[in-house]
Enzyme design. Sequence first.
Site, PDB file in Angstrom:
ATOM      1  N   SER A   1       0.865  -1.179   0.000  1.00 14.36           N
ATOM      2  CA  SER A   1       0.000   0.000   0.000  1.00 14.36           C
ATOM      3  C   SER A   1       0.902   1.230   0.000  1.00 14.36           C
ATOM      4  CB  SER A   1      -0.848  -0.030   1.275  1.00 14.36           C
ATOM      5  OG  SER A   1      -1.393   1.237   1.563  1.00 14.36           O
TER       6      SER A   1
ATOM      7  N   TYR B   1      -3.019  -0.733  10.068  1.00 15.34           N
ATOM      8  CA  TYR B   1      -2.896  -1.049   8.636  1.00 15.34           C
ATOM      9  C   TYR B   1      -1.509  -0.641   8.128  1.00 15.34           C
ATOM     10  CZ  TYR B   1      -4.384  -1.002   3.671  1.00 15.34           C
ATOM     11  OH  TYR B   1      -4.516  -1.226   2.317  1.00 15.34           O
TER      12      TYR B   1
HETATM   13  P1  NAP Z   1     -11.742  -5.777  -0.306  1.00 12.38           P
HETATM   14  O1  NAP Z   1     -12.668  -5.402  -1.414  1.00 12.38           O
HETATM   15  O2  NAP Z   1     -12.139  -5.532   1.100  1.00 12.38           O
HETATM   16  O3  NAP Z   1     -11.299  -7.308  -0.484  1.00 12.38           O
HETATM   17  C1  NAP Z   1     -10.502  -7.965   0.477  1.00 12.38           C
HETATM   18  C2  NAP Z   1     -10.659  -9.452   0.311  1.00 12.38           C
HETATM   19  O4  NAP Z   1      -9.898 -10.140   1.346  1.00 12.38           O
HETATM   20  C3  NAP Z   1     -12.100  -9.924   0.468  1.00 12.38           C
HETATM   21  O5  NAP Z   1     -12.363 -10.930  -0.495  1.00 12.38           O
HETATM   22  C4  NAP Z   1     -12.118 -10.521   1.874  1.00 12.38           C
HETATM   23  O6  NAP Z   1     -13.106 -11.487   2.067  1.00 12.38           O
HETATM   24  C5  NAP Z   1     -10.731 -11.147   1.908  1.00 12.38           C
HETATM   25  N1  NAP Z   1     -10.304 -11.508   3.264  1.00 12.38           N
HETATM   26  C6  NAP Z   1     -10.254 -10.691   4.354  1.00 12.38           C
HETATM   27  N2  NAP Z   1      -9.825 -11.386   5.416  1.00 12.38           N
HETATM   28  C7  NAP Z   1      -9.591 -12.660   4.986  1.00 12.38           C
HETATM   29  C8  NAP Z   1      -9.136 -13.853   5.617  1.00 12.38           C
HETATM   30  N3  NAP Z   1      -8.800 -13.883   6.925  1.00 12.38           N
HETATM   31  N4  NAP Z   1      -9.010 -14.997   4.875  1.00 12.38           N
HETATM   32  C9  NAP Z   1      -9.342 -14.984   3.568  1.00 12.38           C
HETATM   33  N5  NAP Z   1      -9.786 -13.894   2.908  1.00 12.38           N
HETATM   34  C10 NAP Z   1      -9.916 -12.752   3.614  1.00 12.38           C
HETATM   35  O7  NAP Z   1     -10.356  -5.014  -0.482  1.00 12.38           O
HETATM   36  P2  NAP Z   1      -9.628  -4.448  -1.778  1.00 12.38           P
HETATM   37  O8  NAP Z   1      -9.772  -2.988  -1.755  1.00 12.38           O
HETATM   38  O9  NAP Z   1      -9.969  -5.238  -2.988  1.00 12.38           O
HETATM   39  O10 NAP Z   1      -8.133  -4.740  -1.316  1.00 12.38           O
HETATM   40  C11 NAP Z   1      -7.390  -5.900  -1.671  1.00 12.38           C
HETATM   41  C12 NAP Z   1      -5.979  -5.744  -1.105  1.00 12.38           C
HETATM   42  O11 NAP Z   1      -5.394  -4.534  -1.606  1.00 12.38           O
HETATM   43  C13 NAP Z   1      -5.942  -5.618   0.427  1.00 12.38           C
HETATM   44  O12 NAP Z   1      -4.785  -6.244   0.914  1.00 12.38           O
HETATM   45  C14 NAP Z   1      -5.867  -4.116   0.636  1.00 12.38           C
HETATM   46  O13 NAP Z   1      -5.309  -3.772   1.863  1.00 12.38           O
HETATM   47  C15 NAP Z   1      -4.988  -3.706  -0.513  1.00 12.38           C
HETATM   48  N6  NAP Z   1      -5.111  -2.287  -0.902  1.00 12.38           N
HETATM   49  C16 NAP Z   1      -6.312  -1.743  -1.220  1.00 12.38           C
HETATM   50  C17 NAP Z   1      -6.362  -0.395  -1.623  1.00 12.38           C
HETATM   51  C18 NAP Z   1      -7.628   0.312  -1.998  1.00 12.38           C
HETATM   52  O14 NAP Z   1      -7.583   1.553  -2.154  1.00 12.38           O
HETATM   53  N7  NAP Z   1      -8.746  -0.374  -2.168  1.00 12.38           N
HETATM   54  C19 NAP Z   1      -5.182   0.352  -1.680  1.00 12.38           C
HETATM   55  C20 NAP Z   1      -3.987  -0.256  -1.322  1.00 12.38           C
HETATM   56  C21 NAP Z   1      -3.952  -1.576  -0.944  1.00 12.38           C
HETATM   57  P3  NAP Z   1     -14.602 -11.019   2.541  1.00 12.38           P
HETATM   58  O15 NAP Z   1     -15.149 -10.181   1.436  1.00 12.38           O
HETATM   59  O16 NAP Z   1     -15.315 -12.320   2.716  1.00 12.38           O
HETATM   60  O17 NAP Z   1     -14.414 -10.259   3.808  1.00 12.38           O
HETATM   61  C1  GCO Z   2      -7.070   4.882   3.909  1.00 11.65           C
HETATM   62  C2  GCO Z   2      -7.208   3.930   2.772  1.00 11.65           C
HETATM   63  C3  GCO Z   2      -5.931   3.196   2.456  1.00 11.65           C
HETATM   64  C4  GCO Z   2      -5.949   2.622   1.091  1.00 11.65           C
HETATM   65  C5  GCO Z   2      -4.673   2.198   0.503  1.00 11.65           C
HETATM   66  C6  GCO Z   2      -3.724   3.290   0.186  1.00 11.65           C
HETATM   67  O1  GCO Z   2      -7.939   4.883   4.742  1.00 11.65           O
HETATM   68  O2  GCO Z   2      -6.080   5.644   3.906  1.00 11.65           O
HETATM   69  O3  GCO Z   2      -8.220   3.022   2.919  1.00 11.65           O
HETATM   70  O4  GCO Z   2      -5.042   2.989   3.362  1.00 11.65           O
HETATM   71  O5  GCO Z   2      -6.878   1.585   1.053  1.00 11.65           O
HETATM   72  O6  GCO Z   2      -4.075   1.135   1.195  1.00 11.65           O
HETATM   73  O7  GCO Z   2      -2.633   2.815  -0.541  1.00 11.65           O
END
Ligand code: NAP
Ligand code: GCO
Length: 266
Positions: A145, A158
């Site tokens: 992230s 986080y």
């Molecule tokens: P999301 O829509 O919340 O999806 C997360 C997934 O992880 C969901 O399928 C969730 O399952 C699953 N999960 C959570 N806990 C778990 C566990 N203990 N065992 C198995 N599966 C589990 O999040 P996203 O935004 O797509 O993010 C995906 C990844 O990218 C994460 O690591 C997040 O931190 C990272 N990220 C996201 C962003 C952003 O802006 N969205 C930015 C930077 C990094 P359920 O749906 O059943 O809970």
């Molecule tokens: C926040 C955001 C994040 C993003 C992402 C940024 O509250 O700042 O949810 O942390 O999801 O990981 O790279």
Amino acid sequence: MNDLFDLSGKVALITGGTHGIGMAIAQTLGAAGAKICVNDLSDEKLEACKIVYAKVGLEVFTLNFDVTNEVAVDKGITIIEKEVGPIDILVNNAGIIKRVPILDMAVSDFKLVLDIDLVAPLIVAKRVAPGMIARRFGKIINMCSMMSIYGRNSVSAYASAKGGLKLLTANMCCEWAKYNVQINGIGPGYIATSQTADIRMNGHPFNDLVMTRTPAGRWGEPEDVGNAALFLASKASDFVNGHVLYVDGGILANFGYVKGENEITL
Ligand code: NAP
Ligand code: GCO
């Protein structure tokens, strides 16, 4: 040229791949020919995602297991190896966030975030890497992230986990690169998924912040991250190792406002 990104015959596990960024990565790797496996904690979501994948012509192997549970991970991956084949590409995507100020955050919640976002990628990689090392081939992508290098009020757990994951990625590289295993991270910027749904609404101050700080002038789409994952899962990145590829529309390059009345042009 196309051979560089051809994943035919490769088996990919994308944790938490039933929706969001995980699903976009799975679709992109699947379109490049990989056999896709996804897990999650909900049978309903696993069933529902099969329909979405089928619409883009992908038959996906789904399994319910918790990435924080070592025994469940071992069982789940044993099933995948038997039913689909040994895992060539692992995307440690599953993750959660809790936005709570440090003084208000229960230690148990802090630990839960560390367990899912930092310890689980270690558990899954530890189970998969010995096979990769033996076969002298493997690609591991850890979902980092911008919070791997930034702090922000309310996301201490986080950011601690994602900062740790960046260094875990470097250390996996130090130990496994000599076996032709590439371990890299992706650092998405602000991406439109369920994780950011409540801070993305028009008029929400955080939406304004993202729109005024991102040089690209938009939220990222899950597909933006999927394309970066294809690079890191493919031959094209065979000498890229221990790196975090930020997919952030330029936020990390920018110190200031990019549009609106606060734009600084001096
Ligand atoms: P999301 O829509 O919340 O999806 C997360 C997934 O992880 C969901 O399928 C969730 O399952 C699953 N999960 C959570 N806990 C778990 C566990 N203990 N065992 C198995 N599966 C589990 O999040 P996203 O935004 O797509 O993010 C995906 C990844 O990218 C994460 O690591 C997040 O931190 C990272 N990220 C996201 C962003 C952003 O802006 N969205 C930015 C930077 C990094 P359920 O749906 O059943 O809970
Ligand atoms: C926040 C955001 C994040 C993003 C992402 C940024 O509250 O700042 O949810 O942390 O999801 O990981 O790279």
